[in-house]
Design a protein around this motif. Structure first.
Motif, PDB file in Angstrom:
ATOM      1  N   MET A 192       4.314   9.095  -1.313  1.00  0.00           N
ATOM      2  CA  MET A 192       5.180   9.728  -0.322  1.00  0.00           C
ATOM      3  C   MET A 192       5.741   8.717   0.666  1.00  0.00           C
ATOM      4  O   MET A 192       6.716   9.013   1.366  1.00  0.00           O
ATOM      5  N   ALA A 193       5.138   7.547   0.762  1.00  0.00           N
ATOM      6  CA  ALA A 193       5.593   6.484   1.646  1.00  0.00           C
ATOM      7  C   ALA A 193       4.904   5.203   1.211  1.00  0.00           C
ATOM      8  O   ALA A 193       3.923   5.242   0.450  1.00  0.00           O
ATOM      9  N   SER A 194       5.393   4.070   1.686  1.00  0.00           N
ATOM     10  CA  SER A 194       4.767   2.796   1.336  1.00  0.00           C
ATOM     11  C   SER A 194       5.064   1.762   2.420  1.00  0.00           C
ATOM     12  O   SER A 194       5.990   1.928   3.226  1.00  0.00           O
ATOM     13  N   THR A 195       4.273   0.702   2.401  1.00  0.00           N
ATOM     14  CA  THR A 195       4.523  -0.386   3.352  1.00  0.00           C
ATOM     15  C   THR A 195       5.798  -1.131   2.989  1.00  0.00           C
ATOM     16  O   THR A 195       6.417  -1.758   3.852  1.00  0.00           O
ATOM     17  N   ARG A 196       6.215  -1.084   1.735  1.00  0.00           N
ATOM     18  CA  ARG A 196       7.403  -1.819   1.306  1.00  0.00           C
ATOM     19  C   ARG A 196       8.694  -1.177   1.809  1.00  0.00           C
ATOM     20  O   ARG A 196       9.663  -1.871   2.085  1.00  0.00           O
ATOM     21  N   ASN A 197       8.724   0.148   1.901  1.00  0.00           N
ATOM     22  CA  ASN A 197       9.947   0.778   2.395  1.00  0.00           C
ATOM     23  C   ASN A 197       9.909   1.003   3.904  1.00  0.00           C
ATOM     24  O   ASN A 197      10.793   1.646   4.467  1.00  0.00           O
ATOM     25  N   GLY A 198       8.868   0.475   4.564  1.00  0.00           N
ATOM     26  CA  GLY A 198       8.793   0.545   6.015  1.00  0.00           C
ATOM     27  C   GLY A 198       8.399   1.899   6.563  1.00  0.00           C
ATOM     28  O   GLY A 198       8.512   2.136   7.767  1.00  0.00           O
ATOM     29  N   VAL A 234       0.859  -1.185   0.000  1.00  0.00           N
ATOM     30  CA  VAL A 234       0.000   0.000   0.000  1.00  0.00           C
ATOM     31  C   VAL A 234       0.897   1.237   0.000  1.00  0.00           C
ATOM     32  O   VAL A 234       1.956   1.231   0.627  1.00  0.00           O
ATOM     33  N   VAL A 235       0.468   2.272  -0.690  1.00  0.00           N
ATOM     34  CA  VAL A 235       1.231   3.519  -0.713  1.00  0.00           C
ATOM     35  C   VAL A 235       0.420   4.637  -0.067  1.00  0.00           C
ATOM     36  O   VAL A 235      -0.809   4.562   0.043  1.00  0.00           O
ATOM     37  N   PHE A 236       1.124   5.671   0.355  1.00  0.00           N
ATOM     38  CA  PHE A 236       0.523   6.859   0.953  1.00  0.00           C
ATOM     39  C   PHE A 236       0.590   7.982  -0.076  1.00  0.00           C
ATOM     40  O   PHE A 236       1.671   8.336  -0.552  1.00  0.00           O
ATOM     41  N   ARG A 237      -0.580   8.544  -0.420  1.00  0.00           N
ATOM     42  CA  ARG A 237      -0.642   9.633  -1.398  1.00  0.00           C
ATOM     43  C   ARG A 237      -1.698  10.642  -0.971  1.00  0.00           C
ATOM     44  O   ARG A 237      -2.600  10.317  -0.208  1.00  0.00           O
ATOM     45  N   PHE A 238      -1.598  11.840  -1.524  1.00  0.00           N
ATOM     46  CA  PHE A 238      -2.608  12.870  -1.280  1.00  0.00           C
ATOM     47  C   PHE A 238      -3.612  12.868  -2.421  1.00  0.00           C
ATOM     48  O   PHE A 238      -3.252  12.909  -3.591  1.00  0.00           O
ATOM     49  N   GLN A 269      -3.631   4.595   9.946  1.00  0.00           N
ATOM     50  CA  GLN A 269      -2.379   4.639   9.195  1.00  0.00           C
ATOM     51  C   GLN A 269      -1.441   5.643   9.837  1.00  0.00           C
ATOM     52  O   GLN A 269      -1.860   6.653  10.388  1.00  0.00           O
ATOM     53  N   ARG A 270      -0.146   5.335   9.748  1.00  0.00           N
ATOM     54  CA  ARG A 270       0.902   6.231  10.219  1.00  0.00           C
ATOM     55  C   ARG A 270       2.014   6.227   9.174  1.00  0.00           C
ATOM     56  O   ARG A 270       2.553   5.171   8.845  1.00  0.00           O
ATOM     57  N   ARG A 330      -2.075  -3.226  -3.379  1.00  0.00           N
ATOM     58  CA  ARG A 330      -1.865  -2.250  -4.448  1.00  0.00           C
ATOM     59  C   ARG A 330      -2.890  -1.118  -4.386  1.00  0.00           C
ATOM     60  O   ARG A 330      -3.188  -0.477  -5.389  1.00  0.00           O
ATOM     61  N   GLY A 331      -3.378  -0.861  -3.182  1.00  0.00           N
ATOM     62  CA  GLY A 331      -4.262   0.278  -2.969  1.00  0.00           C
ATOM     63  C   GLY A 331      -3.490   1.435  -2.369  1.00  0.00           C
ATOM     64  O   GLY A 331      -2.254   1.451  -2.358  1.00  0.00           O
ATOM     65  N   ASP A 332      -4.208   2.422  -1.858  1.00  0.00           N
ATOM     66  CA  ASP A 332      -3.521   3.537  -1.212  1.00  0.00           C
ATOM     67  C   ASP A 332      -4.372   4.111  -0.087  1.00  0.00           C
ATOM     68  O   ASP A 332      -5.574   3.886  -0.010  1.00  0.00           O
ATOM     69  N   VAL A 333      -3.700   4.851   0.785  1.00  0.00           N
ATOM     70  CA  VAL A 333      -4.346   5.578   1.869  1.00  0.00           C
ATOM     71  C   VAL A 333      -3.737   6.970   1.902  1.00  0.00           C
ATOM     72  O   VAL A 333      -2.681   7.216   1.314  1.00  0.00           O
ATOM     73  N   GLY A 334      -4.419   7.892   2.578  1.00  0.00           N
ATOM     74  CA  GLY A 334      -3.845   9.217   2.708  1.00  0.00           C
ATOM     75  C   GLY A 334      -4.889  10.299   2.831  1.00  0.00           C
ATOM     76  O   GLY A 334      -6.095  10.048   2.721  1.00  0.00           O
ATOM     77  N   PRO A 335      -4.438  11.532   3.056  1.00  0.00           N
ATOM     78  CA  PRO A 335      -5.357  12.655   3.198  1.00  0.00           C
ATOM     79  C   PRO A 335      -6.037  12.995   1.882  1.00  0.00           C
ATOM     80  O   PRO A 335      -5.483  12.769   0.793  1.00  0.00           O
ATOM     81  N   VAL A 336      -7.235  13.548   1.983  1.00  0.00           N
ATOM     82  CA  VAL A 336      -7.979  14.011   0.815  1.00  0.00           C
ATOM     83  C   VAL A 336      -8.614  15.355   1.143  1.00  0.00           C
ATOM     84  O   VAL A 336      -8.722  15.745   2.305  1.00  0.00           O
TER      85      VAL A 336
END
Length: 268
Positions: free
Chosen positions: A108-114, A97-101, A127-128, A180-186
């Protein structure tokens, strides 16, 4: 004007009739990967991690469990709820999962890079993320959070299990897949799905304020649909303006002037 309770009842009856003896799995015309948005208390602060580097830590809830929100499908309005435990299976599989706006732009971040952590509790999907303070897009996002211009969270997922209430007025998401989804502010915290059916509520609200020309065109097009039981009344026709009678000619006509010019030229 039909009230919302009647619309819900009619929509539920239409779903039940369409489903027949087979239980309808998901709302008709729903996106395969919907983007649900929820109000969330976002927090952003600068921290130093174990790597010795400074990061912006952004934390919040990307979803809220057991909180009904209004949705629309092909048949009309209904209530949707994400059940407690809906995220358990996908989180146990360690999804990417990735973090995007606003579900767009460079991650901007992902679960793969910790640098993105996900969890689920009775409240919802949390999410953090740790964001690089050197990036200009991160700086803008953090400033918007601090100014409270951005106060909502969202997540994109696939529904893997869900069920309708017996009367087809409520749909529960029992399990979803975050791979392969994403989370983050909207920017906004409503539940805007991008299909026409899901946005029907917006269209209904806009009808009373449509410009006359657009309203007449919409009425005419609806009259051409074969699936509407009652044909709408034809749009009023604006009578063509009556052409004023030509005023009687006064003085010499153009043809007379032309003749006179020819005679004068011959005499010269």
């Amino acid at each position: 004007m039909t009230d919302m309770a009647t619309l819900r009842r009619q929509a539920a009856q239409a779903r039940a009739g369409a489903a027949g003896s087979t239980t309808m799995a998901v709302p008709r015309d729903r996106p395969e990967s919907p983007q649900l948005r929820f109000s969330s208390q976002l927090r952003a602060k600068k921290v130093t991690r174990d790597d010795g580097m400074d990061w912006y830590e952004v934390e919040g809830y990307a979803s809220a469990f057991e909180q009904g929100y209004e949705m629309y499908d092909w048949y009309g309005p209904y209530t949707e709820i994400v059940s407690v435990g809906a995220a358990d299976k996908t989180l146990s599989a360690d999804p990417e999962v990735v973090f995007r706006f606003n579900h767009a732009g460079t991650p901007m971040a992902s679960t793969r890079n910790g640098r993105l952590e996900l969890w689920a509790d009775d409240h919802g999907l949390g999410q953090r993320a740790w964001l690089n303070p050197k990036r200009s897009d991160v700086q803008l996002l953090v400033q918007a959070i601090e100014d409270q211009d951005v106060r909502e969270q969202s997540f994109m997922f696939r529904i893997t299990s869900g069920h309708w209430s017996p009367d087809y007025t409520e749909y529960r998401i029992d399990a979803f897949d975050l791979e392969r989804g994403d989370v983050g502010p909207v920017t906004y915290g409503a539940n805007p799905h991008t299909t026409i059916a899901a946005r029907s509520g917006e269209f209904l609200d806009a009808i009373p304020n449509l410009p006359p020309l657009v309203a007449r065109e919409a009425l005419a097009r609806l009259g051409q649909r074969s699936d509407l039981s009652t044909a709408p009344a034809p749009a009023p026709q604006t009578p063509a303006p009556t052409r004023a009678a030509a005023a009687p000619a006064q003085g010499r006509s153009i043809s007379m002037l032309r003749t006179q010019l020819l005679v004068d030229r011959d005499e010269d």
